[in-house]
Design a protein around this motif. Structure first.
Motif, mmCIF file in Angstrom:
data_model
loop_
_atom_site.group_PDB
_atom_site.id
_atom_site.type_symbol
_atom_site.label_atom_id
_atom_site.label_comp_id
_atom_site.label_asym_id
_atom_site.label_seq_id
_atom_site.Cartn_x
_atom_site.Cartn_y
_atom_site.Cartn_z
ATOM 1 N N ARG A 136 0.824 -1.210 0.000
ATOM 2 C CA ARG A 136 0.000 0.000 0.000
ATOM 3 C C ARG A 136 0.859 1.262 0.000
ATOM 4 N NH1 ARG A 136 -2.922 -1.094 4.157
ATOM 5 N NH2 ARG A 136 -1.775 0.179 5.678
ATOM 6 N N GLU A 137 1.922 1.268 0.795
ATOM 7 C CA GLU A 137 2.819 2.423 0.827
ATOM 8 C C GLU A 137 3.518 2.612 -0.518
ATOM 9 O OE1 GLU A 137 3.446 4.722 3.219
ATOM 10 O OE2 GLU A 137 1.766 3.867 4.332
ATOM 11 N N GLY A 138 3.897 1.503 -1.152
ATOM 12 C CA GLY A 138 4.536 1.596 -2.460
ATOM 13 C C GLY A 138 3.614 2.181 -3.503
ATOM 14 N N LEU A 139 2.353 1.759 -3.505
ATOM 15 C CA LEU A 139 1.378 2.309 -4.452
ATOM 16 C C LEU A 139 1.125 3.790 -4.198
ATOM 17 C CD1 LEU A 139 -1.195 -0.639 -4.506
ATOM 18 C CD2 LEU A 139 0.339 0.042 -6.357
ATOM 19 N N ALA A 140 1.077 4.173 -2.925
ATOM 20 C CA ALA A 140 0.844 5.578 -2.591
ATOM 21 C C ALA A 140 2.017 6.455 -3.021
ATOM 22 C CB ALA A 140 0.598 5.721 -1.086
ATOM 23 N N LEU A 141 3.227 5.952 -2.849
ATOM 24 C CA LEU A 141 4.405 6.755 -3.136
ATOM 25 C C LEU A 141 4.604 6.968 -4.637
ATOM 26 C CD1 LEU A 141 6.532 8.077 -1.301
ATOM 27 C CD2 LEU A 141 8.005 6.106 -1.742
ATOM 28 N N THR A 142 4.185 6.021 -5.457
ATOM 29 C CA THR A 142 4.408 6.115 -6.900
ATOM 30 C C THR A 142 3.173 6.595 -7.657
ATOM 31 O OG1 THR A 142 3.828 3.772 -7.150
ATOM 32 C CG2 THR A 142 6.162 4.313 -6.871
ATOM 33 N N ARG A 143 2.151 7.058 -6.926
ATOM 34 C CA ARG A 143 0.924 7.496 -7.591
ATOM 35 C C ARG A 143 1.229 8.607 -8.597
ATOM 36 N NH1 ARG A 143 -1.751 8.946 -3.377
ATOM 37 N NH2 ARG A 143 -2.702 6.906 -3.028
ATOM 38 N N GLY A 144 0.749 8.449 -9.811
ATOM 39 C CA GLY A 144 0.965 9.439 -10.857
ATOM 40 C C GLY A 144 2.287 9.280 -11.593
ATOM 41 N N ASN A 145 3.101 8.316 -11.208
ATOM 42 C CA ASN A 145 4.409 8.133 -11.834
ATOM 43 C C ASN A 145 4.646 6.700 -12.320
ATOM 44 O OD1 ASN A 145 5.826 10.798 -11.392
ATOM 45 N ND2 ASN A 145 5.276 10.320 -9.275
ATOM 46 N N GLY A 146 3.601 5.886 -12.343
ATOM 47 C CA GLY A 146 3.765 4.480 -12.679
ATOM 48 C C GLY A 146 4.404 4.259 -14.042
ATOM 49 N N TRP A 147 3.897 4.930 -15.071
ATOM 50 C CA TRP A 147 4.425 4.719 -16.419
ATOM 51 C C TRP A 147 5.835 5.260 -16.555
ATOM 52 C CZ3 TRP A 147 2.412 1.148 -19.103
ATOM 53 C CH2 TRP A 147 1.037 0.908 -19.102
ATOM 54 N N ARG A 148 6.146 6.394 -15.922
ATOM 55 C CA ARG A 148 7.495 6.951 -15.990
ATOM 56 C C ARG A 148 8.517 5.991 -15.382
ATOM 57 N NH1 ARG A 148 8.134 12.791 -16.177
ATOM 58 N NH2 ARG A 148 6.179 13.793 -16.759
ATOM 59 N N ILE A 149 8.199 5.478 -14.201
ATOM 60 C CA ILE A 149 9.123 4.561 -13.528
ATOM 61 C C ILE A 149 9.251 3.273 -14.322
ATOM 62 C CG2 ILE A 149 9.529 3.241 -11.423
ATOM 63 C CD1 ILE A 149 7.973 5.424 -9.919
ATOM 64 N N ALA A 150 8.132 2.750 -14.834
ATOM 65 C CA ALA A 150 8.164 1.512 -15.610
ATOM 66 C C ALA A 150 9.016 1.682 -16.870
ATOM 67 C CB ALA A 150 6.752 1.084 -15.978
ATOM 68 N N PHE A 151 8.875 2.812 -17.541
ATOM 69 C CA PHE A 151 9.657 3.062 -18.746
ATOM 70 C C PHE A 151 11.147 3.130 -18.418
ATOM 71 C CE2 PHE A 151 11.429 6.129 -21.901
ATOM 72 C CZ PHE A 151 11.265 5.339 -23.027
ATOM 73 N N PHE A 152 11.473 3.765 -17.301
ATOM 74 C CA PHE A 152 12.865 3.871 -16.866
ATOM 75 C C PHE A 152 13.441 2.481 -16.587
ATOM 76 C CE2 PHE A 152 15.824 5.277 -13.254
ATOM 77 C CZ PHE A 152 16.855 5.555 -14.133
ATOM 78 N N LEU A 153 12.712 1.669 -15.831
ATOM 79 C CA LEU A 153 13.160 0.311 -15.530
ATOM 80 C C LEU A 153 13.272 -0.536 -16.793
ATOM 81 C CD1 LEU A 153 11.019 -0.380 -12.332
ATOM 82 C CD2 LEU A 153 13.494 -0.104 -12.408
ATOM 83 N N LEU A 154 12.327 -0.334 -17.712
ATOM 84 C CA LEU A 154 12.336 -1.108 -18.959
ATOM 85 C C LEU A 154 13.577 -0.797 -19.790
ATOM 86 C CD1 LEU A 154 10.827 -3.104 -20.782
ATOM 87 C CD2 LEU A 154 9.643 -1.135 -21.795
ATOM 88 N N LEU A 155 13.943 0.487 -19.876
ATOM 89 C CA LEU A 155 15.139 0.866 -20.625
ATOM 90 C C LEU A 155 16.387 0.189 -20.054
ATOM 91 C CD1 LEU A 155 14.600 4.704 -21.225
ATOM 92 C CD2 LEU A 155 14.427 2.856 -22.906
ATOM 93 N N VAL A 156 16.502 0.230 -18.735
ATOM 94 C CA VAL A 156 17.662 -0.397 -18.090
ATOM 95 C C VAL A 156 17.643 -1.907 -18.310
ATOM 96 C CG1 VAL A 156 18.817 -0.795 -15.887
ATOM 97 C CG2 VAL A 156 17.817 1.439 -16.386
ATOM 98 N N MET A 157 16.467 -2.513 -18.192
ATOM 99 C CA MET A 157 16.362 -3.956 -18.372
ATOM 100 C C MET A 157 16.720 -4.365 -19.798
ATOM 101 S SD MET A 157 15.809 -6.779 -16.880
ATOM 102 C CE MET A 157 15.144 -6.131 -15.347
ATOM 103 N N ILE A 158 16.320 -3.565 -20.771
ATOM 104 C CA ILE A 158 16.647 -3.871 -22.173
ATOM 105 C C ILE A 158 18.162 -3.880 -22.366
ATOM 106 C CG2 ILE A 158 16.559 -2.965 -24.524
ATOM 107 C CD1 ILE A 158 13.695 -2.076 -23.958
ATOM 108 N N VAL A 159 18.835 -2.882 -21.785
ATOM 109 C CA VAL A 159 20.293 -2.822 -21.906
ATOM 110 C C VAL A 159 20.932 -4.067 -21.282
ATOM 111 C CG1 VAL A 159 22.361 -1.576 -21.188
ATOM 112 C CG2 VAL A 159 20.356 -0.308 -21.968
ATOM 113 N N ILE A 160 20.464 -4.459 -20.098
ATOM 114 C CA ILE A 160 21.030 -5.636 -19.424
ATOM 115 C C ILE A 160 20.797 -6.901 -20.242
ATOM 116 C CG2 ILE A 160 20.826 -7.113 -17.384
ATOM 117 C CD1 ILE A 160 20.161 -4.592 -15.775
ATOM 118 N N VAL A 161 19.584 -7.053 -20.787
ATOM 119 C CA VAL A 161 19.257 -8.243 -21.581
ATOM 120 C C VAL A 161 20.096 -8.286 -22.858
ATOM 121 C CG1 VAL A 161 17.439 -9.347 -22.942
ATOM 122 C CG2 VAL A 161 16.934 -8.502 -20.650
ATOM 123 N N VAL A 162 20.253 -7.140 -23.515
ATOM 124 C CA VAL A 162 21.047 -7.097 -24.750
ATOM 125 C C VAL A 162 22.497 -7.468 -24.465
ATOM 126 C CG1 VAL A 162 21.970 -5.567 -26.523
ATOM 127 C CG2 VAL A 162 19.553 -5.461 -25.942
#
Length: 272
Positions: free
Chosen positions: A186-212
């Motif tokens: 619940r605290e995690g959802l509250a803290l990231t409210r309004g930023n879910g897609w931004r954070i996900a995109f950031f993590l996805l970029l890093v994950m793509i680099v690691i996978v490549v």
């Protein structure tokens, strides 16, 4: 809610990786690199289907490989969780803390981390059931195929979105010593409210680099040493363990930096 700044989070994650580098590197080596290396060297190898195998035989081979690997993967995940939470505790502590204290804390938090993963796994399973079942029930028809495709797309989108929304749950547990998994989520959802897609995109970029990078290294090793028993397996295990350690510690730094950015509310909340 403040908008998540990817540039600032990346800079802070690099600062975290440089801080306590010897201590965090040692923890990553022991809890991320070595378990992955051990499983790669001594664990079961994927079953290769015979030439000319039918689809059912190929599927059965994959299922048997997964069944054999599950106990090892669970063990590696638990060990990695200890190391990850210990590293987060070192980074997020506002006062001095030793490696021993950080690891003892991480061990105490194992039941909480397991409960969090079980809850999220149940939620994912329920979402998959609701989104995929209508299409699967009508398999073989055009409508069923369309429903299945739409359901899979929605499921992928939900997973990506909540990946961002729940990215700071582990840092929250490490910083605030939350033993209740529901409270941590619940605290995690509250803290990231309004930023879910931004954070996900950031993590996805890093994950793509690691996978490549991992795919390139794996391809080079396979071309040079092969993939069978012997030197190829030994060298492949070293690469797999190295990628697991580096990927794990970089991901931890990014989630910690994200939490530090979103959690600061006043002078008393400043991380040192």
């Amino acid at each position: 809610m403040p908008k998540f700044d990817m540039g600032a989070a990346w800079d802070d994650s690099m600062n975290l990786l440089r801080s306590h580098s010897a201590l965090t590197g040692t923890i990553a080596a022991v809890f991320l690199f070595l378990p992955t290396l051990a499983v790669s060297w001594f664990g079961p190898q994927p079953i290769t289907p015979a030439d000319g195998a039918t689809f059912e035989q190929i599927l059965a081979s994959f299922q048997e490989s997964a069944r054999q690997a599950i106990p090892y993967q669970i063990l590696v995940a638990v060990i990695a969780a200890i190391g990850g939470v210990g590293i987060l505790r070192l980074w997020l502590s506002r006062t001095g803390i030793t490696v021993g204290e950080a690891l003892v804390f991480a061990i105490r938090m194992i039941p909480t981390m397991i409960a969090i993963q079980l809850l999220l796994g149940l939620a994912l399973g329920l979402a998959a059931l609701l989104l995929i079942l209508p299409g699967a029930a009508s398999a073989g028809s055009v409508v069923g195929g369309l429903l299945l495709f739409v359901g899979l797309c929605l499921l992928a989108g939900l997973c990506l979105y909540f990946w961002g929304r729940l990215a700071v749950v582990s840092p929250i547990v490490a910083d605030r010593t939350l033993y209740n998994p529901v409270t941590a989520i619940r605290e995690g959802l509250a803290l990231t409210r309004g930023n879910g897609w931004r954070i996900a995109f950031f993590l996805l970029l890093v994950m793509i680099v690691i996978v490549v990078v991992a795919a390139i290294l794996g391809g080079v090793i396979a071309a040079v040493a092969g993939t069978g028993e012997g030197f190829g397996r030994l060298l492949g295990g070293l690469v797999e363990g190295g990628v697991a350690a580096i990927g794990g510690i970089v991901t931890a730094a990014i989630t910690a930096a994200t939490y530090r950015q979103l959690a600061v509310r006043g002078p008393d909340d400043i991380f040192k």
